[in-house]
Design a protein around this motif. Sequence first.
Motif, PDB file in Angstrom:
ATOM      1  N   PHE A   1      23.548  55.775 -18.204  1.00 54.48           N
ATOM      2  CA  PHE A   1      23.585  54.526 -17.442  1.00 54.48           C
ATOM      3  C   PHE A   1      24.219  53.410 -18.264  1.00 54.48           C
ATOM      4  O   PHE A   1      24.913  52.550 -17.724  1.00 54.48           O
ATOM      5  N   PHE A   2      23.993  53.430 -19.570  1.00 51.32           N
ATOM      6  CA  PHE A   2      24.604  52.445 -20.450  1.00 51.32           C
ATOM      7  C   PHE A   2      26.126  52.563 -20.398  1.00 51.32           C
ATOM      8  O   PHE A   2      26.836  51.548 -20.391  1.00 51.32           O
ATOM      9  N   LEU A   3      26.632  53.794 -20.331  1.00 53.37           N
ATOM     10  CA  LEU A   3      28.078  53.992 -20.222  1.00 53.37           C
ATOM     11  C   LEU A   3      28.609  53.442 -18.902  1.00 53.37           C
ATOM     12  O   LEU A   3      29.703  52.870 -18.851  1.00 53.37           O
ATOM     13  N   LEU A   4      27.822  53.617 -17.839  1.00 58.38           N
ATOM     14  CA  LEU A   4      28.218  53.020 -16.561  1.00 58.38           C
ATOM     15  C   LEU A   4      28.247  51.493 -16.675  1.00 58.38           C
ATOM     16  O   LEU A   4      29.148  50.830 -16.152  1.00 58.38           O
ATOM     17  N   GLY A   5      27.256  50.937 -17.360  1.00 60.22           N
ATOM     18  CA  GLY A   5      27.232  49.500 -17.581  1.00 60.22           C
ATOM     19  C   GLY A   5      28.426  49.033 -18.392  1.00 60.22           C
ATOM     20  O   GLY A   5      28.989  47.963 -18.132  1.00 60.22           O
TER      21      GLY A   5
ATOM     22  N   ALA B   1      22.315  48.162 -15.807  1.00 58.65           N
ATOM     23  CA  ALA B   1      22.408  49.625 -15.790  1.00 58.65           C
ATOM     24  C   ALA B   1      21.166  50.273 -16.405  1.00 58.65           C
ATOM     25  O   ALA B   1      20.609  51.229 -15.841  1.00 58.65           O
ATOM     26  N   THR B   2      20.712  49.762 -17.549  1.00 56.25           N
ATOM     27  CA  THR B   2      19.534  50.348 -18.179  1.00 56.25           C
ATOM     28  C   THR B   2      18.269  50.057 -17.376  1.00 56.25           C
ATOM     29  O   THR B   2      17.356  50.891 -17.328  1.00 56.25           O
ATOM     30  N   SER B   3      18.226  48.894 -16.730  1.00 59.38           N
ATOM     31  CA  SER B   3      17.076  48.583 -15.881  1.00 59.38           C
ATOM     32  C   SER B   3      17.015  49.542 -14.696  1.00 59.38           C
ATOM     33  O   SER B   3      15.934  50.020 -14.323  1.00 59.38           O
TER      34      SER B   3
END
Length: 204
Positions: A14-18, A44-46
């Motif tokens: 998700f961090f990569l998506l962010g 994204a991390t949330s």
Amino acid sequence: HQWSIGSALLWSPFFLLGHGLALAFHAAGSPCSLDGFSFPYYLATSLATLLYGWAGLLLLNSVLCRFYGRGIACLAAATAAFASQTSYYTFCHPVHDHGLVFAGMSLVLWAFYRLREMPERASSWALLGAATGLVMALRPDTPLLLPVVVIALMPNLRWRALPGIVCFTASMLFFYAPQLLANHLFHGAWIGSGGDPNHSMNDF
């Protein structure tokens, strides 16, 4: 490096998506920082924590349905999630690890009862080992889960279960290995949390 590495591993997709979202904003001329702390990363991390927490709730409900009716199971699972600090940290402070630990512990419970139903399957042992190793890597205190799982498995520890025990051990070590490696790289010891008493999560 003073925190356990498991949360970072679970958040990383998700961090990569962010990061991709932050790059898009940055390219469009928005003053969006690419330092890993700006809003797209936080969002994204949330979202990851919310999804993991929801998955944990479903797993816990599935375990409870083995013993109680669906209505009572749903009520008990919701109570466990929303009448504890899990809901507060999941919704109000989602970049803390409480929601991830809730999901991981729910997975451990689900895998444990799956093993009790199908002890002859190596995959059942491997799944419980993977879940245990993952939870152990989430917080400095969660390695205490291992002796609890071992004690719970005592009735299943027979010579004929040796292949399963090997699968459990190998799987647990595989998923806990990143934390052991991080301990060694950052703190010079394979075992140890490395937590810094002079800092708190609020410093970051």
